[in-house]
Design a protein around this motif. Structure first.
Motif, mmCIF file in Angstrom:
data_model
loop_
_atom_site.group_PDB
_atom_site.id
_atom_site.type_symbol
_atom_site.label_atom_id
_atom_site.label_comp_id
_atom_site.label_asym_id
_atom_site.label_seq_id
_atom_site.Cartn_x
_atom_site.Cartn_y
_atom_site.Cartn_z
ATOM 1 N N GLY A 20 0.402 -1.269 -0.334
ATOM 2 C CA GLY A 20 0.199 0.248 -0.291
ATOM 3 C C GLY A 20 0.707 1.334 -0.230
ATOM 4 O O GLY A 20 1.757 1.260 0.486
ATOM 5 N N ASP A 21 0.364 2.207 -0.434
ATOM 6 C CA ASP A 21 1.037 3.848 0.086
ATOM 7 C C ASP A 21 0.877 4.004 1.204
ATOM 8 O O ASP A 21 -0.360 3.931 1.803
ATOM 9 C CB ASP A 21 -0.281 4.580 -1.381
ATOM 10 C CG ASP A 21 0.158 4.682 -2.533
ATOM 11 O OD1 ASP A 21 1.059 3.708 -3.292
ATOM 12 O OD2 ASP A 21 -1.069 4.453 -3.186
ATOM 13 N N LEU A 22 1.907 4.753 1.629
ATOM 14 C CA LEU A 22 2.067 4.854 2.687
ATOM 15 C C LEU A 22 1.683 7.030 3.173
ATOM 16 O O LEU A 22 2.552 7.400 2.122
ATOM 17 C CB LEU A 22 3.468 4.885 3.647
ATOM 18 C CG LEU A 22 3.909 3.562 4.077
ATOM 19 C CD1 LEU A 22 5.424 3.047 4.802
ATOM 20 C CD2 LEU A 22 2.528 3.309 5.243
ATOM 21 N N THR A 23 1.484 7.181 3.456
ATOM 22 C CA THR A 23 0.742 8.658 4.125
ATOM 23 C C THR A 23 1.192 8.877 5.621
ATOM 24 O O THR A 23 0.730 8.563 6.282
ATOM 25 C CB THR A 23 -0.402 9.144 3.856
ATOM 26 O OG1 THR A 23 -0.861 8.803 2.492
ATOM 27 C CG2 THR A 23 -0.293 10.702 3.813
ATOM 28 N N VAL A 24 2.339 10.099 5.222
ATOM 29 C CA VAL A 24 2.713 10.253 7.053
ATOM 30 C C VAL A 24 1.389 11.121 7.485
ATOM 31 O O VAL A 24 1.185 12.273 6.947
ATOM 32 C CB VAL A 24 4.029 10.694 7.133
ATOM 33 C CG1 VAL A 24 4.905 11.273 8.309
ATOM 34 C CG2 VAL A 24 5.034 9.965 6.416
ATOM 35 N N SER A 25 1.478 10.966 9.360
ATOM 36 C CA SER A 25 -0.546 11.554 9.662
ATOM 37 C C SER A 25 0.664 12.663 10.695
ATOM 38 O O SER A 25 0.600 13.687 11.046
ATOM 39 C CB SER A 25 -1.260 10.958 10.079
ATOM 40 O OG SER A 25 -1.750 10.547 8.756
ATOM 41 N N GLY A 26 1.152 11.798 11.352
ATOM 42 C CA GLY A 26 2.246 12.846 11.764
ATOM 43 C C GLY A 26 3.632 11.730 12.741
ATOM 44 O O GLY A 26 3.690 10.572 11.750
ATOM 45 N N LEU A 36 6.500 7.399 13.204
ATOM 46 C CA LEU A 36 6.369 7.520 12.404
ATOM 47 C C LEU A 36 4.413 7.253 12.171
ATOM 48 O O LEU A 36 4.058 5.944 11.895
ATOM 49 C CB LEU A 36 5.821 8.353 10.837
ATOM 50 C CG LEU A 36 7.602 9.548 11.056
ATOM 51 C CD1 LEU A 36 8.080 8.967 9.166
ATOM 52 C CD2 LEU A 36 7.423 10.619 11.778
ATOM 53 N N TYR A 37 3.709 8.507 12.597
ATOM 54 C CA TYR A 37 1.983 7.073 12.813
ATOM 55 C C TYR A 37 1.754 7.678 10.993
ATOM 56 O O TYR A 37 2.080 9.240 10.582
ATOM 57 C CB TYR A 37 1.361 8.775 13.526
ATOM 58 C CG TYR A 37 -0.332 7.477 13.607
ATOM 59 C CD1 TYR A 37 -0.059 6.783 14.186
ATOM 60 C CD2 TYR A 37 -0.957 8.259 13.062
ATOM 61 C CE1 TYR A 37 -1.554 5.826 13.892
ATOM 62 C CE2 TYR A 37 -2.521 8.025 12.884
ATOM 63 C CZ TYR A 37 -2.690 6.724 13.406
ATOM 64 O OH TYR A 37 -3.903 6.664 13.355
ATOM 65 N N CYS A 38 1.033 6.335 10.398
ATOM 66 C CA CYS A 38 0.714 6.590 9.066
ATOM 67 C C CYS A 38 -0.732 6.020 8.820
ATOM 68 O O CYS A 38 -0.785 5.008 9.286
ATOM 69 C CB CYS A 38 2.105 5.810 8.310
ATOM 70 S SG CYS A 38 3.621 6.990 8.202
ATOM 71 N N THR A 39 -1.081 6.437 7.891
ATOM 72 C CA THR A 39 -2.140 5.391 6.947
ATOM 73 C C THR A 39 -1.297 5.270 5.665
ATOM 74 O O THR A 39 -0.869 5.602 5.213
ATOM 75 C CB THR A 39 -2.819 6.872 6.396
ATOM 76 O OG1 THR A 39 -3.757 6.936 7.958
ATOM 77 C CG2 THR A 39 -3.918 5.634 5.868
ATOM 78 N N VAL A 40 -1.821 3.535 5.507
ATOM 79 C CA VAL A 40 -1.206 3.080 4.362
ATOM 80 C C VAL A 40 -3.041 2.699 3.624
ATOM 81 O O VAL A 40 -3.584 1.436 4.209
ATOM 82 C CB VAL A 40 -0.599 1.422 4.820
ATOM 83 C CG1 VAL A 40 -1.328 0.589 5.725
ATOM 84 C CG2 VAL A 40 -0.100 1.076 3.175
ATOM 85 N N SER A 46 -7.868 0.376 3.535
ATOM 86 C CA SER A 46 -7.041 1.382 3.944
ATOM 87 C C SER A 46 -6.815 1.033 6.285
ATOM 88 O O SER A 46 -7.442 0.557 6.692
ATOM 89 C CB SER A 46 -6.992 3.199 4.297
ATOM 90 O OG SER A 46 -8.344 2.571 4.734
ATOM 91 N N ALA A 47 -5.598 1.342 6.057
ATOM 92 C CA ALA A 47 -5.510 0.861 7.827
ATOM 93 C C ALA A 47 -4.286 2.296 8.407
ATOM 94 O O ALA A 47 -3.283 2.602 7.854
ATOM 95 C CB ALA A 47 -5.018 -0.062 7.804
ATOM 96 N N ALA A 48 -4.494 1.992 10.034
ATOM 97 C CA ALA A 48 -3.433 2.557 10.472
ATOM 98 C C ALA A 48 -2.082 2.427 10.921
ATOM 99 O O ALA A 48 -2.332 0.791 11.053
ATOM 100 C CB ALA A 48 -3.700 3.580 11.495
#
Length: 247
Positions: A20-26, A36-40, A46-48
């Protein structure tokens, strides 16, 4: 994705984490290394998750080889080989800040008193975790690394300082030291022992990928000792028994 995982759902979670694509949230600022807390997400799912890039690791004098991210990934491989699911689904992959460990975020049950849980003598998941820590030579099992879920399963996190060649077990879970291992623990250990004897097994390949050969040998030796003596280990006289701070 916060409940416990059987084999099939763990495979699905690993697939999402890996592809999955990783998106950094914080960033989790209390962590000593970059966490780093992310969404994949892969579009359909999708999942945290937590992403720990190797680039954000601080060098440790007593773990000079490999990476903390690799050791966390190796810990997951051992957890799955034991079939205890102590470690949340974890992969080693590239990400926004380079290669690192990506682990499914587990939402813990906030109604559980972690201090009381850590002192339990009867919790089956905690007993297995103590054996798991002995296998990976975990030098940092703190109370805050316990992740009980609302369905009763118990996960553990932060296994980067593990698999040392020398005996460095440091944990808050000493309440069974010297006691006989329960049958389910012995069954898991014998299963792991067989898998570690095969260089082609998934767990052997993951350990060879992320650990030194002496560390791999030491892991096999620890499993052999646990199988042969069939008791929970004792603290080392040459190493602090408890992590600091213990929470």
């Amino acid at each position: 994705m916060t409940a416990s995982f059987d084999g099939s759902t763990a495979t699905e979670a690993v697939d999402l984490l890996r592809n999955g694509d990783l998106t950094v949230s914080g960033r989790l600022v209390e962590a000593s290394n970059a966490t780093l807390y992310c969404t994949v997400s892969d579009g359909a799912r999708s999942a945290a998750c937590v992403y720990k890039p190797v680039a954000g690791e601080r060098p440790l004098w007593d773990f000079p080889d490999g990476t903390l991210a690799g050791r966390e990934t190796a810990a997951y491989a051992v957890s799955e080989a034991l079939e205890w699911h102590v470690v949340p689904p974890t992969v080693y992959r590239d990400g926004p800040f380079g290669e690192g460990m990506v682990q499914l975020w587990i939402e813990g049950d906030t109604t559980v008193d972690l201090v009381e849980l850590s002192r339990s003598q009867e919790h089956a998941g905690l007993r297995r975790m103590a054996v798991f820590d002995a296998v990976i030579n975990n030098s940092d099992r703190k109370i805050g690394h316990l992740l009980p879920t609302t369905d009763g399963h118990l996960y553990g996190c932060d296994h980067g300082v593990a698999f040392a060649e020398e005996y460095k077990l440091r944990t808050v879970l000493w309440q069974w030291q010297g006691q006989p291992l329960p049958p389910d623990a012995l069954a898991g250990l014998h299963r792991l022992r067989e898998l570690l004897a095969s260089p082609e097994s998934t767990v052997s390949q993951e350990l060879a990928r992320h650990l030194t050969e002496p560390e791999c040998y030491a892991t096999r030796a620890r499993v052999d000792l646990l199988c042969e003596h069939s008791v929970y280990p004792y603290p080392s006289p040459d190493w602090p028994a408890l992590p600091w701070p213990p929470v």
